[in-house]
Scaffold this motif. Sequence first.
Motif: not given
Length: 248
Positions: A221, A178, A223, A175, A123-124, A158, A156
């Motif tokens: 996963s 964002q 947010s 996450l 994701a990064a 985390f 982002l």
Amino acid sequence: MQSEATRAAFTLSAIHQRRDQHRITAICVLQNATRVFLGLENGVMEEHSCLASTAAGGMSPVVTAAAGGMLVLRLLAEKRVFSKQAVTDICAAEAAARLVCLSEEGQVALVSLETFAVVALPAARGAVAVAVQHTQHLPVLLAVAIKHTKGRSKVLVFNILPGANVTGGHQPAVLVAQITIPSPKVLDLIWVDKSILIAVPGGYQTLTPIHQPHPVATSSSSSSGIAYQITVLADHLHEISPMLGSVP
């Protein structure tokens, strides 16, 4: 490098001399200064113990002499983190028993301090800078600046999962936020308590949580919906390159 100690504001002396041709591209020291991690240009990370030179029996006389009677590093382990890309940054998340590694091509991986197991953080992808929040308790937050399009960047955030709690096939971090940054490039970023200070071309910006974040460690996963407010601190420093430094 001169072998004798050099006196400046501190006493400077060499503590490590490479026995190969691989260039050191990143360094990280744990809070108690007993373990040092070196990132190399070939994608390998080394773990060293930091010892008083008088207690480092078996060390090369050249290394011992270079230490000036102070400290030396002893290799404990090594791990390939990235296939062929240099390790350009290493951040310690000690409360979560993990290290965060950044490659020169923007990949992020988390390494367990307990087993040295490596887990990628897809994701990064496209990361240009990483920073771990300084805390001795969970949760531990990781900020990652990402390349973006149309003259904007992203940050982002985390929640790093503890190293022992992640098995194969699971994400090493969740996450939780964002944020789109109105700048084409992020040069660097660091945590200042619960806020994030960002260096961008021409100045600095801060990301401040609108409400205090309390993410819960989970394998989900999704947010958590944490919102950050962007504040421009300076945007007129076009003749210099803004820089940041962090002191734990």
